[in-house]
Write a protein that holds these residues in place. Structure first.
Motif, short mmCIF file in Angstrom:
data_model
loop_
_atom_site.label_atom_id
_atom_site.label_comp_id
_atom_site.label_asym_id
_atom_site.label_seq_id
_atom_site.Cartn_x
_atom_site.Cartn_y
_atom_site.Cartn_z
N LYS A 60 0.87 -1.18 0.00
CA LYS A 60 0.00 0.00 0.00
C LYS A 60 0.90 1.22 0.00
CE LYS A 60 -4.03 2.12 1.90
NZ LYS A 60 -5.01 2.25 2.93
N SER A 61 0.72 2.08 -0.98
CA SER A 61 1.62 3.22 -1.12
C SER A 61 0.82 4.47 -1.45
CB SER A 61 2.62 2.92 -2.25
OG SER A 61 3.57 3.96 -2.35
N ASN A 62 0.91 5.50 -0.59
CA ASN A 62 0.17 6.74 -0.85
C ASN A 62 0.95 7.70 -1.73
OD1 ASN A 62 -1.84 5.79 0.78
ND2 ASN A 62 -1.40 7.14 2.50
N THR A 63 2.27 7.80 -1.52
CA THR A 63 3.04 8.81 -2.27
C THR A 63 4.16 8.19 -3.11
OG1 THR A 63 4.61 9.30 -0.47
CG2 THR A 63 2.55 10.55 -0.47
N GLY A 64 4.18 6.87 -3.25
CA GLY A 64 5.09 6.25 -4.21
C GLY A 64 6.33 5.58 -3.66
N PHE A 65 6.69 5.86 -2.39
CA PHE A 65 7.94 5.28 -1.88
C PHE A 65 7.85 3.76 -1.69
CE2 PHE A 65 8.43 9.72 -0.23
CZ PHE A 65 9.61 10.02 -0.86
N THR A 66 6.75 3.31 -1.10
CA THR A 66 6.61 1.86 -0.88
C THR A 66 6.50 1.14 -2.21
OG1 THR A 66 5.49 2.40 1.19
CG2 THR A 66 5.33 0.12 0.44
N LYS A 67 5.85 1.80 -3.17
CA LYS A 67 5.72 1.21 -4.51
C LYS A 67 7.11 1.03 -5.14
CE LYS A 67 3.33 1.70 -8.86
NZ LYS A 67 2.32 2.39 -9.61
N GLY A 74 3.80 2.34 4.01
CA GLY A 74 4.53 3.48 4.55
C GLY A 74 4.13 3.76 6.00
N MET A 75 5.04 4.31 6.78
CA MET A 75 4.71 4.72 8.15
C MET A 75 3.78 5.91 8.09
SD MET A 75 6.18 2.48 9.97
CE MET A 75 5.37 3.15 11.42
N HIS A 76 2.75 5.90 8.92
CA HIS A 76 1.76 6.98 8.95
C HIS A 76 1.43 7.22 10.42
CE1 HIS A 76 -2.03 9.09 8.09
NE2 HIS A 76 -1.47 9.35 6.92
N ALA A 78 8.29 -1.82 6.17
CA ALA A 78 7.72 -0.47 6.22
C ALA A 78 8.73 0.51 5.67
CB ALA A 78 7.38 -0.10 7.67
N THR A 79 8.22 1.58 5.05
CA THR A 79 9.09 2.67 4.59
C THR A 79 8.73 3.91 5.40
OG1 THR A 79 7.58 3.55 2.89
CG2 THR A 79 9.00 1.70 2.25
N GLY A 80 9.71 4.75 5.68
CA GLY A 80 9.42 5.94 6.47
C GLY A 80 10.51 6.98 6.37
N ALA A 81 10.18 8.17 6.86
CA ALA A 81 11.15 9.27 6.83
C ALA A 81 12.21 9.12 7.93
CB ALA A 81 10.41 10.59 6.99
N THR A 82 11.90 8.34 8.95
CA THR A 82 12.86 8.15 10.05
C THR A 82 14.11 7.46 9.52
OG1 THR A 82 11.04 7.90 11.60
CG2 THR A 82 13.17 7.00 12.28
N PRO A 83 15.30 7.99 9.85
CA PRO A 83 16.52 7.29 9.41
C PRO A 83 16.60 5.90 10.06
CG PRO A 83 17.03 9.44 10.38
CD PRO A 83 15.58 9.17 10.64
N GLN A 90 14.40 3.27 4.91
CA GLN A 90 14.24 4.73 4.91
C GLN A 90 13.81 5.21 3.52
OE1 GLN A 90 17.72 7.07 5.91
NE2 GLN A 90 16.53 8.95 5.94
N SER A 91 12.93 6.21 3.50
CA SER A 91 12.45 6.72 2.21
C SER A 91 12.61 8.24 2.16
CB SER A 91 10.99 6.31 2.00
OG SER A 91 10.18 6.77 3.07
N GLY A 92 11.54 8.98 2.40
CA GLY A 92 11.62 10.43 2.33
C GLY A 92 10.25 11.04 2.48
N MET A 93 10.07 12.21 1.93
CA MET A 93 8.77 12.89 1.96
C MET A 93 8.45 13.31 0.53
SD MET A 93 7.79 12.96 5.15
CE MET A 93 6.47 14.12 5.16
C1 LIG Z 1 0.81 12.12 7.40
C2 LIG Z 1 2.16 11.45 7.39
C3 LIG Z 1 2.60 10.79 8.52
C4 LIG Z 1 3.88 10.20 8.52
N1 LIG Z 1 4.29 9.57 9.64
C5 LIG Z 1 5.52 9.01 9.66
C6 LIG Z 1 5.99 8.35 10.85
O1 LIG Z 1 5.30 8.22 11.85
N2 LIG Z 1 7.26 7.87 10.83
C7 LIG Z 1 8.06 7.98 9.73
O2 LIG Z 1 9.21 7.52 9.78
N3 LIG Z 1 7.63 8.57 8.59
C8 LIG Z 1 6.39 9.09 8.54
N4 LIG Z 1 5.93 9.68 7.39
C9 LIG Z 1 6.74 9.58 6.16
C10 LIG Z 1 6.23 8.41 5.32
O3 LIG Z 1 6.21 7.24 6.11
C11 LIG Z 1 7.13 8.13 4.11
O4 LIG Z 1 7.08 9.22 3.24
C12 LIG Z 1 6.68 6.82 3.46
O5 LIG Z 1 7.72 6.28 2.69
C13 LIG Z 1 5.44 7.00 2.62
O6 LIG Z 1 5.21 5.82 1.92
P1 LIG Z 1 4.30 5.80 0.61
O7 LIG Z 1 4.82 6.89 -0.30
O8 LIG Z 1 4.48 4.47 0.03
O9 LIG Z 1 2.89 6.03 1.07
C14 LIG Z 1 4.69 10.27 7.36
C15 LIG Z 1 4.22 10.93 6.21
C16 LIG Z 1 2.97 11.51 6.22
C17 LIG Z 1 2.48 12.20 4.98
#
Ligand SMILES: Cc1cc2nc3c(=O)[nH]c(=O)nc-3n(C[C@H](O)[C@H](O)[C@H](O)COP(=O)(O)O)c2cc1C
Length: 176
Positions: free
Chosen positions: A9-16, A52-54, A80-85, A112-115
């Motif tokens: 499941k990917s909202n902004t493309g990183f997990t994809k 992705g982490m949310h 999981a992918t996330g902005a956290t290093p 780790q991914s990004g924003m």
């Molecule tokens: C509303 C929101 C909440 C987020 N919460 C977290 C978080 O709790 N921890 C983290 O490491 N990254 C967090 N992020 C960054 C996303 O996890 C990161 O961009 C992720 O790779 C998104 O995956 P996707 O593009 O596949 O949906 C958050 C991003 C958004 C937009």
């Protein structure tokens, strides 16, 4: 030969992006969570799920949590992918502890991914803007708060194919 299905499941493309790299390495079938056909799942021995982490929750993890009984004779792997290093090991351990069902022994991998503000949903953009304002207004930020601010300020992409190696090695071990 064991069959592998990758669900994501990917909202902004990183997990994809990570899902596509994993698919290339393992030559497995991949499908977006919304397109999963539950009748087809019985064909697979190994199911990899990624989201992705949310706000500390793995996007779509309900797919795993709600189907533990259905998956009991399969190998389940979660990433999981996330902005956290990834170097923030305590934070990443908390992601695992609060998302992976206790006692399930499901292996967890974190990349780790990004924003990506361009493709972000309106509600998520509003949530991030509120967080930015709160952090900006805070005096004497500690290192976690400063790190969070740096991590969410702008769009960036720290994804790297090299991060998937431990997951690939794990799955290849199951296939051997
Ligand atoms: C509303 C929101 C909440 C987020 N919460 C977290 C978080 O709790 N921890 C983290 O490491 N990254 C967090 N992020 C960054 C996303 O996890 C990161 O961009 C992720 O790779 C998104 O995956 P996707 O593009 O596949 O949906 C958050 C991003 C958004 C937009």
């Amino acid at each position: 030969m064991k069959k592998v299905l990758l669900v994501y499941k990917s909202n902004t493309g990183f997990t994809k992006k990570y899902a596509n790299w994993i698919k290339e390495e393992l030559s497995c079938t991949s499908v977006e969570l919304k397109d999963v056909q539950f009748d087809d799942l019985s064909k697979y021995d190994i199911i990899i799920f990624g989201g992705g982490m949310h706000a500390n929750k793995i996007n779509g993890i309900k797919f795993i949590k709600s189907n533990l009984e259905l998956f009991k004779n399969k190998h389940i792997i979660v990433f999981a992918t996330g902005a956290t290093p990834a170097s923030a090991v305590e934070v990443v351990r908390k992601f695992e502890d609060s998302n992976i069902p206790e006692g399930s022994n499901i292996p967890f991998f974190y990349f780790q991914s990004g924003m990506n503000y361009k493709d972000m949903r309106v509600n998520d953009k509003m949530m991030m803007n509120c967080l930015k304002l709160v952090l900006k207004a805070k005096k004497d930020k500690d290192s976690v708060e400063q790190g969070t601010m740096d991590a969410i300020s702008n769009s960036y992409d720290n994804s790297d194919r090299i991060f998937i190696k431990p997951l690939i090695d794990h799955v290849r071990g199951l296939l051997a």
